[in-house]
Design a protein around this motif. Structure first.
Motif, PDB file in Angstrom:
ATOM      1  N   TYR A 100     -22.569  14.390  -8.036  1.00  0.00           N
ATOM      2  CA  TYR A 100     -22.245  13.036  -8.499  1.00  0.00           C
ATOM      3  C   TYR A 100     -21.137  12.434  -7.631  1.00  0.00           C
ATOM      4  O   TYR A 100     -21.213  11.274  -7.225  1.00  0.00           O
ATOM      5  N   ASP A 101     -20.097  13.269  -7.338  1.00  0.00           N
ATOM      6  CA  ASP A 101     -18.992  12.796  -6.496  1.00  0.00           C
ATOM      7  C   ASP A 101     -19.501  12.388  -5.122  1.00  0.00           C
ATOM      8  O   ASP A 101     -19.094  11.369  -4.559  1.00  0.00           O
ATOM      9  N   ALA A 102     -20.401  13.232  -4.572  1.00  0.00           N
ATOM     10  CA  ALA A 102     -20.922  12.949  -3.236  1.00  0.00           C
ATOM     11  C   ALA A 102     -21.647  11.610  -3.213  1.00  0.00           C
ATOM     12  O   ALA A 102     -21.634  10.892  -2.204  1.00  0.00           O
ATOM     13  N   GLN A 103     -22.286  11.252  -4.351  1.00  0.00           N
ATOM     14  CA  GLN A 103     -23.022   9.986  -4.418  1.00  0.00           C
ATOM     15  C   GLN A 103     -22.106   8.802  -4.738  1.00  0.00           C
ATOM     16  O   GLN A 103     -22.315   7.687  -4.253  1.00  0.00           O
ATOM     17  N   SER A 104     -21.108   9.067  -5.599  1.00  0.00           N
ATOM     18  CA  SER A 104     -20.317   7.951  -6.119  1.00  0.00           C
ATOM     19  C   SER A 104     -19.016   7.698  -5.353  1.00  0.00           C
ATOM     20  O   SER A 104     -18.436   6.617  -5.475  1.00  0.00           O
ATOM     21  N   CYS A 105     -18.518   8.688  -4.596  1.00  0.00           N
ATOM     22  CA  CYS A 105     -17.277   8.498  -3.853  1.00  0.00           C
ATOM     23  C   CYS A 105     -17.618   7.868  -2.503  1.00  0.00           C
ATOM     24  O   CYS A 105     -18.318   8.473  -1.697  1.00  0.00           O
ATOM     25  N   ASN A 106     -17.136   6.667  -2.319  1.00  0.00           N
ATOM     26  CA  ASN A 106     -17.563   5.898  -1.151  1.00  0.00           C
ATOM     27  C   ASN A 106     -16.418   5.657  -0.188  1.00  0.00           C
ATOM     28  O   ASN A 106     -15.249   5.595  -0.575  1.00  0.00           O
ATOM     29  N   LEU A 107     -16.827   5.497   1.048  1.00  0.00           N
ATOM     30  CA  LEU A 107     -15.846   5.150   2.076  1.00  0.00           C
ATOM     31  C   LEU A 107     -15.327   3.739   1.802  1.00  0.00           C
ATOM     32  O   LEU A 107     -16.092   2.818   1.554  1.00  0.00           O
ATOM     33  N   SER A 108     -14.008   3.635   1.774  1.00  0.00           N
ATOM     34  CA  SER A 108     -13.404   2.332   1.519  1.00  0.00           C
ATOM     35  C   SER A 108     -12.823   1.804   2.845  1.00  0.00           C
ATOM     36  O   SER A 108     -13.191   2.259   3.910  1.00  0.00           O
ATOM     37  N   VAL A 109     -11.875   0.893   2.752  1.00  0.00           N
ATOM     38  CA  VAL A 109     -11.319   0.305   3.979  1.00  0.00           C
ATOM     39  C   VAL A 109     -10.390   1.277   4.693  1.00  0.00           C
ATOM     40  O   VAL A 109      -9.766   2.141   4.075  1.00  0.00           O
ATOM     41  N   ASP A 110     -10.302   1.160   5.988  1.00  0.00           N
ATOM     42  CA  ASP A 110      -9.373   1.931   6.824  1.00  0.00           C
ATOM     43  C   ASP A 110      -9.475   3.445   6.632  1.00  0.00           C
ATOM     44  O   ASP A 110      -8.469   4.162   6.715  1.00  0.00           O
ATOM     45  N   GLY A 111     -10.664   3.921   6.377  1.00  0.00           N
ATOM     46  CA  GLY A 111     -10.863   5.373   6.293  1.00  0.00           C
ATOM     47  C   GLY A 111     -10.555   5.983   4.938  1.00  0.00           C
ATOM     48  O   GLY A 111     -10.749   7.194   4.751  1.00  0.00           O
ATOM     49  N   TRP A 112     -10.094   5.191   3.988  1.00  0.00           N
ATOM     50  CA  TRP A 112      -9.818   5.725   2.648  1.00  0.00           C
ATOM     51  C   TRP A 112     -11.134   5.951   1.910  1.00  0.00           C
ATOM     52  O   TRP A 112     -12.095   5.206   2.089  1.00  0.00           O
ATOM     53  N   LEU A 143       1.429  12.452  -0.613  1.00  0.00           N
ATOM     54  CA  LEU A 143       0.534  13.597  -0.400  1.00  0.00           C
ATOM     55  C   LEU A 143      -0.249  13.858  -1.689  1.00  0.00           C
ATOM     56  O   LEU A 143       0.260  13.622  -2.795  1.00  0.00           O
ATOM     57  N   VAL A 144      -1.437  14.370  -1.539  1.00  0.00           N
ATOM     58  CA  VAL A 144      -2.344  14.514  -2.677  1.00  0.00           C
ATOM     59  C   VAL A 144      -1.807  15.490  -3.731  1.00  0.00           C
ATOM     60  O   VAL A 144      -1.191  16.516  -3.402  1.00  0.00           O
ATOM     61  N   THR A 145      -2.005  15.147  -4.995  1.00  0.00           N
ATOM     62  CA  THR A 145      -1.758  16.072  -6.107  1.00  0.00           C
ATOM     63  C   THR A 145      -3.122  16.442  -6.693  1.00  0.00           C
ATOM     64  O   THR A 145      -3.944  15.562  -6.969  1.00  0.00           O
ATOM     65  N   ILE A 146      -3.342  17.718  -6.867  1.00  0.00           N
ATOM     66  CA  ILE A 146      -4.645  18.205  -7.348  1.00  0.00           C
ATOM     67  C   ILE A 146      -4.474  18.701  -8.774  1.00  0.00           C
ATOM     68  O   ILE A 146      -3.734  19.655  -9.022  1.00  0.00           O
ATOM     69  N   THR A 147      -5.136  18.051  -9.706  1.00  0.00           N
ATOM     70  CA  THR A 147      -4.866  18.338 -11.124  1.00  0.00           C
ATOM     71  C   THR A 147      -6.066  18.882 -11.897  1.00  0.00           C
ATOM     72  O   THR A 147      -5.942  19.153 -13.090  1.00  0.00           O
ATOM     73  N   ASN A 148      -7.192  19.017 -11.255  1.00  0.00           N
ATOM     74  CA  ASN A 148      -8.324  19.620 -11.970  1.00  0.00           C
ATOM     75  C   ASN A 148      -9.327  20.198 -10.971  1.00  0.00           C
ATOM     76  O   ASN A 148      -9.238  19.958  -9.763  1.00  0.00           O
ATOM     77  N   GLN A 149     -10.271  20.958 -11.494  1.00  0.00           N
ATOM     78  CA  GLN A 149     -11.246  21.653 -10.648  1.00  0.00           C
ATOM     79  C   GLN A 149     -12.107  20.662  -9.861  1.00  0.00           C
ATOM     80  O   GLN A 149     -12.416  20.880  -8.681  1.00  0.00           O
ATOM     81  N   THR A 150     -12.481  19.559 -10.503  1.00  0.00           N
ATOM     82  CA  THR A 150     -13.330  18.574  -9.835  1.00  0.00           C
ATOM     83  C   THR A 150     -12.626  17.978  -8.628  1.00  0.00           C
ATOM     84  O   THR A 150     -13.239  17.810  -7.559  1.00  0.00           O
ATOM     85  N   GLU A 151     -11.339  17.684  -8.796  1.00  0.00           N
ATOM     86  CA  GLU A 151     -10.576  17.117  -7.683  1.00  0.00           C
ATOM     87  C   GLU A 151     -10.416  18.154  -6.566  1.00  0.00           C
ATOM     88  O   GLU A 151     -10.522  17.821  -5.385  1.00  0.00           O
ATOM     89  N   GLN A 152     -10.164  19.415  -6.965  1.00  0.00           N
ATOM     90  CA  GLN A 152     -10.067  20.489  -5.969  1.00  0.00           C
ATOM     91  C   GLN A 152     -11.370  20.605  -5.190  1.00  0.00           C
ATOM     92  O   GLN A 152     -11.375  20.712  -3.961  1.00  0.00           O
ATOM     93  N   ASP A 153     -12.500  20.563  -5.911  1.00  0.00           N
ATOM     94  CA  ASP A 153     -13.803  20.673  -5.245  1.00  0.00           C
ATOM     95  C   ASP A 153     -14.026  19.499  -4.295  1.00  0.00           C
ATOM     96  O   ASP A 153     -14.538  19.677  -3.181  1.00  0.00           O
ATOM     97  N   PHE A 154     -13.653  18.295  -4.754  1.00  0.00           N
ATOM     98  CA  PHE A 154     -13.860  17.118  -3.930  1.00  0.00           C
ATOM     99  C   PHE A 154     -13.028  17.204  -2.639  1.00  0.00           C
ATOM    100  O   PHE A 154     -13.541  17.015  -1.538  1.00  0.00           O
TER     101      PHE A 154
END
Ligand code: CA
Ligand code: CA
Length: 245
Positions: A100-112, A143-154
């Motif tokens: 789902y993340d791979a489908q829904s997480c999209n490239l935004s402006v300036d590489g974000w 810097l990124v904070t990782i607070t759950n398994q889904t975020e770690q996987d992403f």
């Protein structure tokens, strides 16, 4: 003993006439022998009954423990099956969320990359931990904070080599803080080693100050776990922002 006495009497009867006094003595001895034999039999009987009681008691305990072990074995088997089913369901759901993340997480402006209400920037420049954080802050992020398994996987799905994350124990050794000043809770993804010390190991062989900054992965290994590293090392890094920039 009894037979010996009888034999003695018979021999004496055969050989000569026994005097009444001697006969009386022999009868008394015979009486004592019989009493002794009877006492011995009674003692043996009591001992036998005691041992029999002990055996029956032990036998009951043995049967009871055997039944309890059988129940535990059955419970253990049931729990193992439940754990296996749960693990299978967990992995299926985790794969689905990653998809789902791979489908829904999209490239935004300036590489974000926009994902689940956050923005992530995977920087290819290599800087020390402090300078990496400065770059993120200069972009209105951290810097990124990782607070759950889904975020770690992403996050780990997006990197191929070690990256800095926003976690450190610079102030107090062993007390890990995120850059938002939240302490690291029980959810952590430190690298585990079976036969050696796991991360974070605050390795001091290269520098006596030890390792106080956390990174995704190891310079020579996979990236799906965390290691502590020397903050002066230069690595790629991941920025995170909550609001749109
Ligand atoms: Ca440390
Ligand atoms: Ca380390």
């Amino acid at each position: 003993m009894y037979l010996e006495i009888l034999n003695s009497i018979q021999l004496q009867e055969q050989g000569s006439v026994i005097s009444p006094k001697r006969t009386k003595v022999l009868l008394i001895v015979l009486g004592f022998a019989l009493v002794f034999a009877f006492g011995l039999l009674c003692t043996l009987g009591i001992l036998y009954n005691n041992k029999l009681g002990d055996f029956e008691s032990l036998n009951e305990k043995h049967i009871m423990v055997s039944k309890q072990l059988s129940v535990h074995a059955i419970n253990s088997t049931i729990m193992k099956k439940e754990f296996k089913d749960l693990t299978a369901r967990y992995n299926t759901l985790r794969e689905w969320l990653s998809f789902y993340d791979a489908q829904s997480c999209n490239l935004s402006v300036d590489g974000w990359i926009a994902c689940r209400g956050k923005l992530y920037l995977f920087n290819s420049d290599k800087l020390n931990w402090s300078s990496s954080r400065d770059v993120c802050v200069s972009k209105g992020a951290d810097l990124v904070t990782i607070t759950n398994q889904t975020e770690q996987d992403f996050v780990t799905s997006k990197v191929k080599e070690t990256h800095w994350i926003g976690l450190n124990d610079l102030d107090t050794e062993g007390h890990w803080l995120w850059v938002n000043n939240q302490p690291l809770n029980s959810l952590e993804f430190w690298m585990k080693r079976n036969d050696e010390i796991s991360e974070p190991d605050n390795w001091t062989k290269v520098h006596p100050d030890g390792e106080d900054c956390a990174s995704l992965g190891h310079p020579t290994g996979n990236t799906d776990f965390w290691t502590d590293a020397y903050c002066f090392e230069e690595k790629r890094f991941v920025c995170e922002a909550v609001a749109a920039i």
